[in-house]
Scaffold this active site. Structure first.
Site, PDB file in Angstrom:
ATOM      1  N   HIS B 313      48.022  74.403  82.538  1.00  0.00           N
ATOM      2  CA  HIS B 313      47.429  75.488  83.330  1.00  0.00           C
ATOM      3  C   HIS B 313      46.770  74.923  84.605  1.00  0.00           C
ATOM      4  O   HIS B 313      47.056  75.385  85.723  1.00  0.00           O
ATOM      5  CB  HIS B 313      46.385  76.231  82.477  1.00  0.00           C
ATOM      6  CG  HIS B 313      45.697  77.346  83.191  1.00  0.00           C
ATOM      7  ND1 HIS B 313      46.074  78.668  83.067  1.00  0.00           N
ATOM      8  CD2 HIS B 313      44.647  77.351  84.057  1.00  0.00           C
ATOM      9  CE1 HIS B 313      45.298  79.432  83.816  1.00  0.00           C
ATOM     10  NE2 HIS B 313      44.415  78.657  84.425  1.00  0.00           N
ATOM     11  N   GLU B 314      45.923  73.925  84.426  1.00  0.00           N
ATOM     12  CA  GLU B 314      45.215  73.375  85.593  1.00  0.00           C
ATOM     13  C   GLU B 314      46.177  72.669  86.542  1.00  0.00           C
ATOM     14  O   GLU B 314      45.976  72.689  87.756  1.00  0.00           O
ATOM     15  CB  GLU B 314      44.099  72.433  85.146  1.00  0.00           C
ATOM     16  CG  GLU B 314      43.012  73.075  84.281  1.00  0.00           C
ATOM     17  CD  GLU B 314      42.386  74.326  84.886  1.00  0.00           C
ATOM     18  OE1 GLU B 314      42.389  74.459  86.122  1.00  0.00           O
ATOM     19  OE2 GLU B 314      41.918  75.202  84.114  1.00  0.00           O
ATOM     20  N   HIS B 317      47.532  75.118  88.967  1.00  0.00           N
ATOM     21  CA  HIS B 317      46.623  75.280  90.112  1.00  0.00           C
ATOM     22  C   HIS B 317      46.739  74.096  91.078  1.00  0.00           C
ATOM     23  O   HIS B 317      46.789  74.265  92.298  1.00  0.00           O
ATOM     24  CB  HIS B 317      45.168  75.345  89.620  1.00  0.00           C
ATOM     25  CG  HIS B 317      44.776  76.653  88.999  1.00  0.00           C
ATOM     26  ND1 HIS B 317      44.860  77.851  89.671  1.00  0.00           N
ATOM     27  CD2 HIS B 317      44.263  76.962  87.779  1.00  0.00           C
ATOM     28  CE1 HIS B 317      44.422  78.835  88.885  1.00  0.00           C
ATOM     29  NE2 HIS B 317      44.064  78.329  87.728  1.00  0.00           N
ATOM     30  N   GLU B 343      45.963  82.077  90.399  1.00  0.00           N
ATOM     31  CA  GLU B 343      46.122  82.230  88.948  1.00  0.00           C
ATOM     32  C   GLU B 343      47.600  82.379  88.577  1.00  0.00           C
ATOM     33  O   GLU B 343      48.028  81.925  87.523  1.00  0.00           O
ATOM     34  CB  GLU B 343      45.302  83.437  88.463  1.00  0.00           C
ATOM     35  CG  GLU B 343      45.093  83.510  86.971  1.00  0.00           C
ATOM     36  CD  GLU B 343      44.218  82.392  86.392  1.00  0.00           C
ATOM     37  OE1 GLU B 343      43.587  81.643  87.186  1.00  0.00           O
ATOM     38  OE2 GLU B 343      44.188  82.251  85.158  1.00  0.00           O
TER      39      GLU B 343
END
Lengths: 552, 552
Positions: B313-314, B317, B343
């Site tokens: 997830h990170e 980003h 997001e």
């Protein structure tokens, strides 16, 4: 910036306010400067320890905006007006009824720093920055080619611009001592104010790193050291003796070294909740605040001594930074007094403790345990280890020098850079002079500029007047430690049991918490020991120790 | 601040300069703002990852001075004058002959942000900050006691002050859409300009996090989602089925988890020379610059899924942050377009890739290798793993929700906070409304405020209008990914071989490099896919996937 009712605006009439009100307003501004400088130190740490390599350009931009912000705060007219009004009152009469010694010191230090920041015209600051960039580049190339003549014209320019900036500072009154020396020299030579005369200029440079320290005193201290240490070194060299040290050689697993070394900061009293220990290419210590002190060390696979030495040296700095006066935190009086005093704290731990028998009484068994598979280490006695760990060997390279010969490297540089700045020698004279002094002080022949006058970065980045602080640090360290031993009679027993914190607490109370309360390192030593700073204690320490080690 | 010949001073007559000259002067100021904000992000990272715990107070002081510096730069009159002059020219005629679309976007974004920073009076900003501190404290106590009434008066105050600040923004013209909604509502209700009417106020809040996105469109998207997802969730729940997942349970050694997970950022195309990966209590990603992007993840001993999910997830980003447009770097147009688009990049990787079969075709063998001693894991097939990894289970807690139910948590919050701000409900109505919606959307009974309307920090720190970006992110992600699959026909084959970078490069080119060129997420999606943003694609993705998994 702290927005508060007590923040002055430029339109306030300061002359009608009480000194207490002025002081409180001043503190608001000084704390903001401290905070923003703390950020700069954190970024410096990040750059050395954490930053990804492609971020270099971005970081330069970040630092440039931050530096400009700091400069703007340090030179703000509101700050200047407050400081000059305080100074006007001080000159007109005693302020000690209204302000305590710490508060008075804050005004003294802040005024000096304000003047340092504002006296040199912006154009000259820019010219110096640009000359420095070029000189540093040229130095790298010259060192590569081992040819001083490639660096000489750039050093010439550095000297010229440095003198110009010094002149502004002398005329602006940031260093009374320098002005006196200059006036006296002019009188003696029958020169007018218009004639060129650079006498006293070096004093201004010393004063940047070692505030309030007189160059006259440096000369005496360094002269005495030469007198005693040159023969001592010659005697050691003549012995031509090397204690058995095979057990220090070979590879020491880095991870196990780190496990071993990393426990020392805590043992010495470093608070890991108010700081960190990491690894970096070059060991260093930086502080954003006494509650946020960042240490970095390094380990060498084939040189066990380097890791533990770096860790303990930097922890000495770190204990000073963590031990600063919290009552006046974030104001100048709480800050370390000088580069030399800072160095005294690292050298005290590195040399007077870590090179001592009591330290290894405690530590050698731990080392043997950590490297249980090294048979020759298991067999070594405390005395053997101590002798091997304290070897003296004159070398051309300052960074490789031991505690006996190190000062000679410094005195040599001091003599040359002072003569350069004050016009007693020319840039072209440097290599020959360097080599002659190296022969005289350490008995060594310099075969290449690379190993001689081109080895240090300092002059190429315009840093002159800094070198003396290394040896001042040694002299301070011995005198402070001698005094500590007098007042903590069972200190050796404590050290031999690994109880290092008794010394740390003594240093906290007697050195660290004093911050910049005293006007100079000289004053601090006198206040602490009741005696003037004295290099003979340093000579005595070295002579006694190495007479025994080398059976002189 | 960059000192340069092109830096304007406040005395320059801007009206006589060319637009190009104005723009160039503007860029100097905007870059300085970008640099100083980069520092702020680095300090934020340090605080979460590196800072020793006793440094908390000092860091608060550091941040406060830095924030004031940033605010000073963002609200400087010189910046304002430049922007207003550019705006005057834009309103008077087309600037596109003189400036390209990226440059025009810079002016548009910078003007909006300048107005956002300057429109709300300082006193109100201070009042909001103080109310927030109190509300956050009260929220913690209320949550502890699981008693909304303890928090209610503070939320009331937040709503009141938020409305005041919104009013300044509407009047200052930062959000034309909000003004229109408000005018229309007043007309419909026969209200004068003096009457209170908060219609359109929520639009202003949405606009902070999702610039240019229309609340009207949010309503349509969220309404459609509810219509389709509530029955889908009910169907899954009714099945009351749990695939075998014993092989995901039990302890997974943290160090081995890290070794396994830490390779994914690089595989996905994260450049470790332009960023870092560390551990932190809460996973996050922050960027000081595209060349300095800092990732932090965490691992849970008893929950293997959490570590890999956080890391991927990170990294989603981080790829956006590293992939920004370098030609316009350090100016607003290069920055991420919105919170929702940001997001979308993390969710695309976390859900559409990491929850997919092609991903585990490549990854499951690696996982088995890394945990070779777990017998039940060795025996599991790809299909079994996929089914277990994609379990759906309605929960009261947003942070524990899966990809099917997550949007319901968001829509519930959106509906409540919008009604609160616009005056359709009272603060006291919140718990009952929350609980009723939770029952309607997820079929769950809220037994305690702690597990219901007190679970999120957002309202206590004055953040309203942010929640919708989570679900917008999901909708964007599916539409972007669907389009990528059309244009990269063999994408699944690449993923199944661990060749993730083909997707990363596509995203770089089609999303990341666009930065803030487009006026809204809606516009970006239309430019990219040729179709309006459409939540039915998201519904289709979920329906197809979970109909198969749960055999609906």
């Amino acid at each position: 910036m702290t927005v508060s009712a007590s923040t002055p605006s430029s339109s306030t009439d300061l002359t009608t306010e009480s000194t207490r009100v002025l002081y409180d307003q001043l503190v608001v501004l000084l704390k903001d400067i401290s905070h923003i400088k703390g950020i700069s130190h954190l970024l410096g740490w990040d750059q050395m320890v954490m930053m990804p390599k492609k971020a270099q350009d971005a970081r330069a931009n970040h630092m440039s905006v931050l530096d400009a912000t700091i400069h703007g705060m340090e030179t703000s007219p509101v700050l200047g007006a407050l400081l000059e009004e305080c100074e006007r009152r001080r000159l007109g009469g005693d302020l000690s009824a209204e302000l305590n010694p710490y508060e008075l010191a804050n005004i003294r230090i802040a005024l000096k720093s304000y003047r340092q920041e504002t006296l040199v015209p912006k154009e000259l600051v820019r010219e110096l920055a640009s000359a420095t960039a070029k000189a540093n580049f040229a130095w790298k190339e010259a060192r590569e080619a081992s040819d001083f003549s490639k660096f000489a014209p750039f050093l010439e320019e550095q000297v010229k611009l440095t003198r110009q900036s010094v002149a502004y500072k002398i005329n602006g009154g940031v260093c009374e001592e320098a002005r006196k020396i200059n006036q006296k020299a002019r009188a003696a030579l029958g020169l007018s104010d218009e004639d060129e005369c650079y006498k006293g200029y070096y004093q201004v440079l010393v004063d940047i790193y070692e505030p309030g320290f007189k160059d006259d005193h440096l000369q005496v201290l360094f002269g005495d050291l030469k007198k005693d240490l040159i023969p001592l070194i010659a005697k050691i060299k003549a012995k031509n003796f090397q204690h058995e040290n095979g057990f220090l050689k070979g590879d020491f697993d880095i991870k196990r070294q780190a496990e071993f070394s990393d426990k020392f900061p805590t043992r010495m009293g470093f608070d890991m909740d108010a700081g960190r220990l990491d690894e970096a290419t070059h060991p260093f210590c930086t502080s954003a605040h006494p509650t946020d002190v960042r240490l970095a060390t390094r380990y060498a696979l084939d040189n066990f001594q380097e890791g533990i030495t770096s860790t303990i040296h930097e922890t000495g700095h770190a204990l000073y930074d963590q031990g600063l006066n919290m009552e006046y935190v974030d104001t100048p009086v709480s800050l370390p007094l000088s580069v030399g005093i800072h160095e005294s704290q690292s050298l005290l731990w590195e040399r007077l403790i870590m090179l001592s028998k009591p330290f290894w009484t405690y530590t050698l068994p731990l080392l043997k345990e950590q490297f249980a598979d090294r048979e020759n280490l298991q067999a070594v006695s405390l005395d053997q280890f101590y002798l091997a760990f304290n070897r003296v060997e004159p070398t051309l390279i300052r960074l490789e020098a031991d505690e006996v010969t190190y000062s000679m490297h410094i005195i040599l540089r001091y003599e040359i850079e002072k003569a350069l700045i004050e016009g007693d020698i020319q840039v072209a004279d440097v290599p020959a002079l360097w080599n002659a002094k190296m022969k005289e002080y350490l008995g060594l022949d310099v075969t290449e500029d690379r190993l001689g006058c081109l080895q240090d970065i300092h002059w190429s980045v315009g840093i002159m007047g800094y070198f003396p602080t290394y040896t001042l640090g040694s002299i301070y360290a011995v005198q402070i430690y001698d005094h500590a031993r007098e007042l903590i009679p069972d200190l050796d027993e404590h050290l031999a049991k690994g109880e290092f914190q008794v010394l740390k607490e003594w240093l906290n109370k007697n050195v660290h918490e004093k911050g910049s309360l005293h006007a100079s390192g000289d004053d601090l030593i006198f206040e602490l020991t009741g005696k003037p700073l004295d290099s003979s204690l340093y000579v005595k320490y070295l002579t006694k120790k190495y007479t025994s080690i080398y059976d002189l």
